[in-house]
Every structure is written in structure tokens, then in C-alpha cells.
Write a protein that holds these residues in place. Structure first.
Motif, PDB file in Angstrom:
ATOM      1  N   SER A 102      -2.917  34.836 -48.155  1.00 51.59           N
ATOM      2  CA  SER A 102      -3.884  34.233 -47.233  1.00 51.59           C
ATOM      3  C   SER A 102      -4.977  33.443 -47.950  1.00 51.59           C
ATOM      4  CB  SER A 102      -4.516  35.310 -46.346  1.00 51.59           C
ATOM      5  OG  SER A 102      -5.263  36.229 -47.119  1.00 51.59           O
ATOM      6  N   LEU A 103      -5.124  33.626 -49.270  1.00 50.85           N
ATOM      7  CA  LEU A 103      -6.057  32.798 -50.018  1.00 50.85           C
ATOM      8  C   LEU A 103      -5.489  31.402 -50.269  1.00 50.85           C
ATOM      9  CD1 LEU A 103      -7.620  35.307 -52.561  1.00 50.85           C
ATOM     10  CD2 LEU A 103      -8.916  33.644 -51.230  1.00 50.85           C
ATOM     11  N   GLY A 104      -4.193  31.232 -50.002  1.00 49.93           N
ATOM     12  CA  GLY A 104      -3.570  29.927 -50.177  1.00 49.93           C
ATOM     13  C   GLY A 104      -3.473  29.481 -51.614  1.00 49.93           C
ATOM     14  N   ILE A 105      -3.290  30.426 -52.519  1.00 48.23           N
ATOM     15  CA  ILE A 105      -3.194  30.112 -53.949  1.00 48.23           C
ATOM     16  C   ILE A 105      -1.759  29.728 -54.292  1.00 48.23           C
ATOM     17  CG2 ILE A 105      -3.386  31.073 -56.282  1.00 48.23           C
ATOM     18  CD1 ILE A 105      -5.631  32.877 -55.150  1.00 48.23           C
TER      19      ILE A 105
ATOM     20  N   GLY B  86      -9.486  24.694 -51.507  1.00 45.20           N
ATOM     21  CA  GLY B  86      -8.295  23.882 -51.748  1.00 45.20           C
ATOM     22  C   GLY B  86      -8.063  23.680 -53.228  1.00 45.20           C
ATOM     23  N   GLY B  87      -6.909  24.130 -53.699  1.00 49.51           N
ATOM     24  CA  GLY B  87      -6.569  23.923 -55.101  1.00 49.51           C
ATOM     25  C   GLY B  87      -7.092  24.971 -56.057  1.00 49.51           C
ATOM     26  N   ALA B  88      -7.736  26.021 -55.546  1.00 49.91           N
ATOM     27  CA  ALA B  88      -8.273  27.063 -56.433  1.00 49.91           C
ATOM     28  C   ALA B  88      -7.147  27.902 -57.018  1.00 49.91           C
ATOM     29  CB  ALA B  88      -9.246  27.951 -55.671  1.00 49.91           C
ATOM     30  N   ARG B  89      -7.358  28.391 -58.218  1.00 48.88           N
ATOM     31  CA  ARG B  89      -6.441  29.332 -58.839  1.00 48.88           C
ATOM     32  C   ARG B  89      -6.992  30.745 -58.651  1.00 48.88           C
ATOM     33  NH1 ARG B  89      -3.112  26.614 -62.465  1.00 48.88           N
ATOM     34  NH2 ARG B  89      -1.848  28.516 -62.330  1.00 48.88           N
ATOM     35  N   GLY B  90      -6.116  31.724 -58.823  1.00 49.20           N
ATOM     36  CA  GLY B  90      -6.548  33.099 -58.677  1.00 49.20           C
ATOM     37  C   GLY B  90      -7.654  33.473 -59.648  1.00 49.20           C
ATOM     38  N   ASP B  91      -7.564  32.967 -60.874  1.00 47.45           N
ATOM     39  CA  ASP B  91      -8.597  33.268 -61.869  1.00 47.45           C
ATOM     40  C   ASP B  91      -9.948  32.697 -61.465  1.00 47.45           C
ATOM     41  OD1 ASP B  91      -6.993  34.769 -63.502  1.00 47.45           O
ATOM     42  OD2 ASP B  91      -6.462  33.113 -64.847  1.00 47.45           O
ATOM     43  N   ASP B  92      -9.951  31.570 -60.755  1.00 46.25           N
ATOM     44  CA  ASP B  92     -11.218  31.004 -60.269  1.00 46.25           C
ATOM     45  C   ASP B  92     -11.892  31.976 -59.296  1.00 46.25           C
ATOM     46  OD1 ASP B  92     -10.636  28.648 -61.659  1.00 46.25           O
ATOM     47  OD2 ASP B  92      -9.616  27.753 -59.934  1.00 46.25           O
ATOM     48  N   ILE B  93     -11.097  32.537 -58.396  1.00 49.48           N
ATOM     49  CA  ILE B  93     -11.615  33.514 -57.430  1.00 49.48           C
ATOM     50  C   ILE B  93     -12.150  34.741 -58.156  1.00 49.48           C
ATOM     51  CG2 ILE B  93     -10.976  35.087 -55.558  1.00 49.48           C
ATOM     52  CD1 ILE B  93     -11.024  32.308 -54.518  1.00 49.48           C
ATOM     53  N   LEU B  94     -11.401  35.242 -59.120  1.00 58.37           N
ATOM     54  CA  LEU B  94     -11.787  36.465 -59.820  1.00 58.37           C
ATOM     55  C   LEU B  94     -13.032  36.261 -60.675  1.00 58.37           C
ATOM     56  CD1 LEU B  94      -8.249  37.757 -60.846  1.00 58.37           C
ATOM     57  CD2 LEU B  94      -9.733  38.648 -59.040  1.00 58.37           C
ATOM     58  N   ARG B  95     -13.174  35.087 -61.284  1.00 57.14           N
ATOM     59  CA  ARG B  95     -14.382  34.820 -62.070  1.00 57.14           C
ATOM     60  C   ARG B  95     -15.621  34.798 -61.177  1.00 57.14           C
ATOM     61  NH1 ARG B  95     -10.980  31.559 -65.438  1.00 57.14           N
ATOM     62  NH2 ARG B  95     -11.178  29.790 -64.006  1.00 57.14           N
ATOM     63  N   LEU B  96     -15.481  34.182 -59.996  1.00 55.75           N
ATOM     64  CA  LEU B  96     -16.609  34.183 -59.060  1.00 55.75           C
ATOM     65  C   LEU B  96     -16.947  35.600 -58.622  1.00 55.75           C
ATOM     66  CD1 LEU B  96     -18.637  32.756 -57.198  1.00 55.75           C
ATOM     67  CD2 LEU B  96     -16.795  32.472 -55.525  1.00 55.75           C
ATOM     68  N   ALA B  97     -15.915  36.385 -58.318  1.00 58.05           N
ATOM     69  CA  ALA B  97     -16.143  37.778 -57.897  1.00 58.05           C
ATOM     70  C   ALA B  97     -16.863  38.567 -58.981  1.00 58.05           C
ATOM     71  CB  ALA B  97     -14.807  38.436 -57.565  1.00 58.05           C
TER      72      ALA B  97
ATOM     73  N   MET C 221     -22.779  29.711 -51.361  1.00 56.84           N
ATOM     74  CA  MET C 221     -22.676  29.051 -52.666  1.00 56.84           C
ATOM     75  C   MET C 221     -21.248  28.560 -52.886  1.00 56.84           C
ATOM     76  SD  MET C 221     -25.570  29.069 -54.406  1.00 56.84           S
ATOM     77  CE  MET C 221     -25.142  29.063 -56.135  1.00 56.84           C
ATOM     78  N   ARG C 222     -21.135  27.352 -53.431  1.00 56.96           N
ATOM     79  CA  ARG C 222     -19.827  26.779 -53.751  1.00 56.96           C
ATOM     80  C   ARG C 222     -19.820  26.273 -55.184  1.00 56.96           C
ATOM     81  NH1 ARG C 222     -16.311  22.111 -50.513  1.00 56.96           N
ATOM     82  NH2 ARG C 222     -14.734  21.833 -52.159  1.00 56.96           N
ATOM     83  N   GLU C 223     -18.733  26.592 -55.877  1.00 61.16           N
ATOM     84  CA  GLU C 223     -18.550  26.123 -57.237  1.00 61.16           C
ATOM     85  C   GLU C 223     -17.146  25.546 -57.353  1.00 61.16           C
ATOM     86  OE1 GLU C 223     -19.337  29.418 -59.783  1.00 61.16           O
ATOM     87  OE2 GLU C 223     -21.496  29.414 -59.383  1.00 61.16           O
ATOM     88  N   GLY C 224     -17.055  24.238 -57.316  1.00 56.81           N
ATOM     89  CA  GLY C 224     -15.745  23.615 -57.393  1.00 56.81           C
ATOM     90  C   GLY C 224     -14.914  23.926 -56.161  1.00 56.81           C
ATOM     91  N   ASN C 225     -13.744  24.514 -56.386  1.00 57.56           N
ATOM     92  CA  ASN C 225     -12.823  24.792 -55.286  1.00 57.56           C
ATOM     93  C   ASN C 225     -13.013  26.173 -54.665  1.00 57.56           C
ATOM     94  OD1 ASN C 225     -11.548  22.302 -55.563  1.00 57.56           O
ATOM     95  ND2 ASN C 225     -10.156  23.079 -57.128  1.00 57.56           N
ATOM     96  N   VAL C 226     -13.962  26.956 -55.162  1.00 51.05           N
ATOM     97  CA  VAL C 226     -14.169  28.303 -54.628  1.00 51.05           C
ATOM     98  C   VAL C 226     -15.619  28.458 -54.186  1.00 51.05           C
ATOM     99  CG1 VAL C 226     -12.367  29.298 -56.070  1.00 51.05           C
ATOM    100  CG2 VAL C 226     -14.733  29.297 -56.880  1.00 51.05           C
TER     101      VAL C 226
END
Length: 340
Positions: free
Chosen positions: A16-19, A306-317, A287-292
Motif C-alpha cells: 500500500s506504500l506503492g514502493i 511517488g517514486g520513494a524507495r523503502g529506505d527513504d521511508i525508513l530513514r524518515l521514520a 513535513m516533506r522531504e523529496g518523495n516522502v
């Protein structure tokens, strides 16, 4: 029916994150027999296995090797009616919200507070899903799961599932059990739970006094749609963080510093502190940083623009977790499981 195994499959439509990440091999199974065939194939070829339901509680952070099995078994029925209630059963691949609506059509109460939670029935016990003061364990009866260590089907009752806040034995020993079907005990005569803000104020505004599960479900859907983005329009995994649990002394310390901190007493005497409030107070909401980013309406939700990778999500988390720890001395835990 023969299995249709796809190579180099894009998983974007399976989470559902569309990664967009690749599964080396992917197969959809719609029956217990097909699941057995898929597992046998993987065993013969020594492929690692990943099982996916609706993909609403995972972060795919890299390509998945081996075989990804998407559970697509369908079917639901009433098993028994008795003095204790109505026992229903559904297959693991059933869409959760569709199942909730089916029970409401039958005039049954118990699942209304859990309306519009994304995902499948088979994934619901893994997380012990919950919302607005109700958890799956409150209506759970039993389930059947395939034990991959023995190859046998085992039935679990409520105590054997080791349910806790967003937790169960199926998370504690990941990969061992594949849930096949779930049974729940619901009732025609029920008491509604509307004592959880903001549901209580929405119910009061209706002016109704008699229990009405259908109305509660509609109110829950309205509230969720007003705060939570539709994964089909904006990739997300729902609530990304658990609400931290604190004891009474920790709560008093927090209330002395933050008098308005939202908190809810639990049956074990501890208190659940609203993670969304903590994240918002730390300045992350919107807050938004790039695609996440963090959703503008609900700080608990991380989104893929759009276009985010899983690592992008995890770094933000991880940055949010560190910030909340620094500001409040509380540790946030992620709800979704990392894959890849």
C-alpha cells in the motif's frame, strides 16, 4: 489449477506504500492446495519464502529473493448461531473492510470500530489490528494456520495467539505460521464502543441513544477518510507508529510538562500516549522531504508522494523516532514490518 509463477515481478501493486521493488518470483494462491504446491516448489528449489496479504503493513526496502506468495483465498460464512453469539469464518485473502460490511449486512455487531482498516483478514491477527478502543482480540474466536516447521495445520485459540497491543505470536516468530482462515464471535445484541475521541463526539452529534453498529461504522469511515489518505491515491501504510505505553509515574511526569498530552488508560493499568500528538508537537506534521513525508492531516502516517524507495521511508521514520525520544523521552516503535 496450475500455479502461475511470475519472474522479476514489480511489487508496487502488492504494497500500500506503492514502493516499486522486484520480487525474484511471485505467485498468487487462492486455495490451500495451491499454497501447498507453492511451498513444495520452494522447498525443492531451496527458495526463501515471503508471504504477503494486502501489503498494507509492510515496507519493502529492497528486492525480495526467492518466492513471494500473495494470499488470495476468498470465502466467508456463518458457522454457528448460539446463545453466545454468531460464529463467522473467513479465508485469509478476504478484504477486511468488505468482511466488516458483510457482518453489518447480517445485523452483527463487533467489527464496526474496525471499519476501513486496509488489508486482508489473514493479516489482521498478526497485528491484532485495532481502532477507536476496539482490537481484533475482543471478538476473536480461533484461526487455522499452517506450521511451516511441521507441515501441519494447527488451530489457535485466543490465548495461544498471545495477543497484545499490535502484537501476536505470528509477529514474535515471523515466518513460521501462514494463517489460512480466521473465526470471530459476533452478536446481534451488542453494546457499542464510542468512548474514544473523536468518535464519542461524532456519536453524540447523531442524537441516537440505541446501539447501532451500522451508524458507528459510517462515523468511523467518515473520521478515517477525513484524516487518512487513500493508499490508491497516496501511498501509505496507515498508522506507522505504535502509541507508546507508560506507567502512572511516567504519565504524571509527562503531564507536569505537557498538561494537554492525550492519554488513554489500559486494562493493565498502564496508559497509552498518542504517538501522533508527540510527532506533531515535535514539528513533523506535514513535513516533506523529496518523495516522502508526514501526512498533513495525520502525523502518524508517512506517505510516498511517488517514486520513494523503502529506505527513504525508513530513514524518515528513524529521524522521527530520534526526535521524539529527544523531546519527550519516549521511544516510538514502527508498526509495519520491513521486507527486503
Amino acid at each position: 489449477m496450475m500455479l502461475c509463477v511470475r519472474e522479476h515481478a514489480n511489487l508496487r501493486g502488492y504494497n500500500s506504500l506503492g514502493i516499486s521493488e522486484e520480487a525474484a518470483l511471485l505467485v498468487e494462491v487462492s486455495s490451500e492446495a495451491q499454497l501447498g504446491d507453492a511451498l513444495s516448489m520452494a522447498h525443492e528449489k531451496s527458495w526463501p519464502i515471503t508471504v504477503l496479504g494486502g501489503g498494507s503493513n509492510v515496507v519493502v526496502a529492497g528486492p525480495l529473493s526467492g518466492l513471494v506468495i500473495a494470499m488470495r483465498s476468498r470465502g466467508r460464512k456463518v458457522l454457528a448461531r448460539g446463545a453466545e453469539g454468531v460464529l463467522i469464518e473467513g479465508e485469509a485473502g478476504e478484504n477486511w473492510h468488505d468482511l466488516v460490511n458483510w457482518t453489518l449486512d447480517l445485523g452483527l455487531g463487533g467489527l464496526e470500530n474496525l471499519s476501513l482498516i486496509p488489508g486482508t483478514l489473514g493479516a489482521a491477527p498478526v497485528q491484532n489490528i485495532g481502532a477507536y478502543g476496539v482490537e481484533l482480540q475482543d471478538v476473536f474466536h480461533s484461526l487455522d494456520a499452517l506450521d511451516r516447521t511441521t507441515g501441519r495445520i494447527r488451530q489457535f485459540d485466543r490465548s495461544e495467539c498471545r495477543f497484545a497491543y499490535r502484537d501476536s505470536i505470528f509477529k514474535q516468530v515471523p515466518g513460521r505460521y501462514i494463517i489460512l482462515r480466521v473465526r470471530m464471535l459476533l452478536r446481534h445484541y451488542y453494546s457499542i464502543r464510542v468512548d474514544y475521541a473523536p468518535l464519542d463526539s461524532a456519536w453524540e452529534a447523531t442524537g441516537l441513544h440505541r446501539p447501532n453498529a451500522r451508524v458507528v461504522a459510517e462515523l468511523v469511515c467518515q473520521i478515517r477518510r477525513s484524516k487518512l489518505p487513500d493508499p490508491a491515491e497516496l501511498g501509505n501504510a496507515g498508522s506507522f507508529f505504535k502509541n507508546p505505553l507508560v506507567d502512572s509515574s511516567q504519565l504524571e511526569y509527562l503531564k507536569a510538562r505537557y498538561p494537554k498530552i492525550p492519554h488513554y488508560q489500559q486494562s493493565d493499568g498502564r496508559y497509552k500516549v498518542a504517538a501522533g500528538w508527540l510527532i506533531e508537537q515535535a514539528g513533523w506534521k506535514g513535513m516533506r522531504e523529496g518523495n516522502v513525508g508526514v501526512h498533513v492531516q495525520q502525523a502518524l502516517v508517512l506517505v510516498n508522494y511517488g517514486g520513494a524507495r523503502g529506505d527513504d521511508i525508513l530513514r524518515l521514520a528513524e529521524r522521527i523516532i530520534e526526535d521524539v525520544q529527544r523531546n519527550f523521552g519516549l521511544h516510538l516503535e514502527m508498526e509495519p514490518q520491513r521486507l527486503g
